[in-house]
Design an enzyme around this catalytic site. Structure first.
Site, PDB file in Angstrom:
ATOM      1  N   GLY A   1       0.812  -1.366  -0.059  1.00  0.00           N
ATOM      2  CA  GLY A   1       0.024  -0.100  -0.004  1.00  0.00           C
ATOM      3  C   GLY A   1       0.831   1.193  -0.204  1.00  0.00           C
TER       4      GLY A   1
ATOM      5  N   ALA B   1       1.792   3.468  -2.055  1.00  0.00           N
ATOM      6  CA  ALA B   1       1.196   4.639  -2.952  1.00  0.00           C
ATOM      7  C   ALA B   1       0.424   5.542  -2.063  1.00  0.00           C
ATOM      8  CB  ALA B   1       0.535   4.310  -4.269  1.00  0.00           C
ATOM      9  N   GLY B   2       0.037   5.000  -0.840  1.00  0.00           N
ATOM     10  CA  GLY B   2      -0.934   5.792   0.088  1.00  0.00           C
ATOM     11  C   GLY B   2      -0.423   6.829   0.906  1.00  0.00           C
ATOM     12  N   GLN B   3      -1.186   7.553   1.539  1.00  0.00           N
ATOM     13  CA  GLN B   3      -0.612   8.876   2.465  1.00  0.00           C
ATOM     14  C   GLN B   3       0.432   8.037   3.444  1.00  0.00           C
ATOM     15  OE1 GLN B   3      -3.235  12.202   3.800  1.00  0.00           O
ATOM     16  NE2 GLN B   3      -4.670  10.472   3.952  1.00  0.00           N
TER      17      GLN B   3
ATOM     18  N   GLY C   1       2.486   5.493   3.325  1.00  0.00           N
ATOM     19  CA  GLY C   1       3.547   5.016   2.690  1.00  0.00           C
ATOM     20  C   GLY C   1       4.311   6.331   2.470  1.00  0.00           C
TER      21      GLY C   1
ATOM     22  N   ASP D   1      -2.268   3.810  19.115  1.00  0.00           N
ATOM     23  CA  ASP D   1      -3.101   4.442  20.277  1.00  0.00           C
ATOM     24  C   ASP D   1      -2.121   4.420  21.615  1.00  0.00           C
ATOM     25  OD1 ASP D   1      -5.527   2.903  18.897  1.00  0.00           O
ATOM     26  OD2 ASP D   1      -4.168   1.482  18.638  1.00  0.00           O
TER      27      ASP D   1
ATOM     28  N   HIS E   1      -7.104  -3.338  18.226  1.00  0.00           N
ATOM     29  CA  HIS E   1      -7.219  -2.006  17.431  1.00  0.00           C
ATOM     30  C   HIS E   1      -8.550  -1.595  16.961  1.00  0.00           C
ATOM     31  CE1 HIS E   1      -5.772   1.637  15.588  1.00  0.00           C
ATOM     32  NE2 HIS E   1      -6.373   1.206  14.607  1.00  0.00           N
TER      33      HIS E   1
END
Length: 335
Positions: free
Chosen positions: A13, A15-17, A19, A161, A189
């Site tokens: 993942g 390419a996400g924020q 990452g 958390d 979580h």
């Protein structure tokens, strides 16, 4: 861990924020130390690879000396071959109207594939951190599909958390976060996670003091503090219109740093790990415990006092995890 050898880490993942923030923490040396060379594999689904090409260019342009190699791929075999560490950020996000069991079903397929890929291609010593929600049970699904990797090599992220709880205590006590120690988050979580301050302490100019003796507000410690930590992710989304990214990347970095390099003497942190039955939690779920870490091996802190209030909170989050495990087991059997 020799500074002369590079270590290989895969981030899914990517390419996400999360990452985007995480990769710079890794190559800067925040995760494995400022002398440790790294080979970073950035994995995502094929439509996201063009974005990863841009991220790879940025990494190259940043001239970080620890970077041994940057690989971008959508292929599990390429991604997981001979990796030392795996951070599984990519997953199906919860969409409007989706029940938790729907989320489990969507992610079961993803983590079954990734668990098998880890089993087939990664080093048998690989350390795996699952971030995508439901993180505890996604980690369990990956574990169940990787029989050749020890169960204790799988974990899920509850450090965010933990960090959130630590920050709330520091603000309430008007101290620096570095002076707050040994907070625990127990369990899943989810909205049932339980932040526990009973064993924590604060370093003051006059010496160590328990959190309860500094804050002197039991109603807040068992009320607003707990609920604030439990719903903090939703509060960030409400304010930002996006989920936590930089703080999640920092928590991932903290988790992997401590797993690789160890915790200070007398300090414990929270990790979602394979339960061994400690504190009355059934064996075979991924549960957030207080741990200490030495030479890359974590140990669940034993013998902590559990009062009735804490027992009820642990039992509640355990019940949720057992139900999730049962749902996941049925889903996997149907695949």
């Amino acid at each position: 861990m020799s500074s002369n050898d590079f270590i290989s880490i895969v981030v899914t993942g990517a390419a996400g924020q999360i990452g985007y923030s995480l990769v710079f923490n890794i190559i800067r040396g925040d995760m494995f130390g400022t002398e440790q060379k790294v080979r970073v594999v950035l994995m995502d689904i094929e439509p996201m690879l063009e974005g990863l090409k841009g991220l790879k260019m940025e990494i190259e342009d940043s001239c970080y000396p620890l970077v041994q190699e940057i690989v971008i791929t959508s292929d599990p075999k390429t991604a997981f071959t001979n990796v030392d560490y795996a951070v599984l950020v990519g997953g199906m996000p919860r969409k409007e109207g989706m029940q938790r069991v729907d989320l489990l079903r969507a992610n079961a397929a993803i983590f079954k594939v990734q668990g098998k890929a880890l089993n087939d291609y990664a080093k048998k010593t690989v350390k795996v951190l699952v971030v995508a929600n439901p993180a505890n049970t996604n980690a369990l699904i990956a574990l169940l599909n990787a029989p050749n990797i020890p169960p204790e090599n799988f974990s899920c992220l509850t450090r965010l958390d933990h960090n959130r709880a630590k920050a709330q205590i520091a603000m309430k006590a008007n101290v620096n976060v570095k002076d707050v120690h040994n907070i625990i988050v127990w369990g899943n979580h989810s909205l049932t996670i339980y932040p526990d301050t009973r064993c924590g302490y604060i370093n003051l100019p006059t010496g160590k003091a328990t959190i309860a003796n500094v804050i002197k507000n039991e109603a807040w410690l068992q009320g607003d503090f707990v609920s604030t930590v439990q719903v903090r992710g939703a509060a960030v989304i409400s304010a930002r219109k996006l989920s936590s990214a930089a703080s999640a990347a920092k928590a991932i970095t903290d988790h992997m740093h401590d797993w690789a390099l160890g915790t200070p003497e007398g300090e414990y942190v929270s990790m979602g790990v394979h339960s061994d039955g400690s504190y009355g939690v059934p064996v075979g779920v991924i549960f957030s415990y207080p741990v200490t870490i030495k030479n890359g091996v974590y140990s669940i802190v034993q013998g902590l006092p559990i009062d009735q209030y804490t027992r009820e909170k642990i039992d509640l989050t355990t019940k949720e995890l057992v139900e999730e495990k049962e749902s996941a087991t049925k889903i996997l059997a149907e695949m």
